[in-house]
Design an enzyme around this catalytic site. Sequence first.
Site, PDB file in Angstrom:
ATOM      1  N   CYS A  10      -2.685  -1.295   8.734  1.00  0.00           N
ATOM      2  CA  CYS A  10      -1.997  -0.132   9.297  1.00  0.00           C
ATOM      3  C   CYS A  10      -1.619  -0.375  10.760  1.00  0.00           C
ATOM      4  O   CYS A  10      -0.542   0.047  11.195  1.00  0.00           O
ATOM      5  CB  CYS A  10      -2.870   1.109   9.172  1.00  0.00           C
ATOM      6  SG  CYS A  10      -3.180   1.615   7.467  1.00  0.00           S
ATOM      7  N   CYS A  15       0.812  -1.222   0.000  1.00  0.00           N
ATOM      8  CA  CYS A  15       0.000   0.000   0.000  1.00  0.00           C
ATOM      9  C   CYS A  15       0.842   1.267   0.000  1.00  0.00           C
ATOM     10  O   CYS A  15       0.298   2.363  -0.092  1.00  0.00           O
ATOM     11  CB  CYS A  15      -0.964   0.003   1.178  1.00  0.00           C
ATOM     12  SG  CYS A  15      -0.166   0.210   2.765  1.00  0.00           S
TER      13      CYS A  15
END
Length: 133
Positions: free
Chosen positions: A103, A33
């Site tokens: 994340c 990402c």
Amino acid sequence: MYSQKVLDHFANPRNVGVIDDANVVVQAGDPGCGDGLLIFLKIENERICDIKYKIYGCGAAIATSSVASEMAMGKTLDEVLMLITEKSIAEALDGLPPDKMHCSNLAAGALRAAIKQYRKMMAEAKSAQSANA
């Protein structure tokens, strides 16, 4: 989509910066990402006395790094390893969307890697002292 805590940590990230005399600096990232995290730890007596970071990424990456830094501050290294997980980071932010859970993995993984590197450096230093004694 995002909780108020995520939005707050994104808009007002805590502990951003650099520690010039850090005991350990670790870079972590998620090539999938494009998120990148550089984490600095100042450790005294097996306790995190200061933590700073630089983050490149989405709002969730910024928020998870921010809350993880708050969670780690003042904790012993063993407490960080036991208490700061991908799940506990997400819970501290009142949840993350499923596609943003990676994340919290980034922040928790960076802390684990930094502690592992620090302990390796301390073991090597102790071994070198023993060899020179």
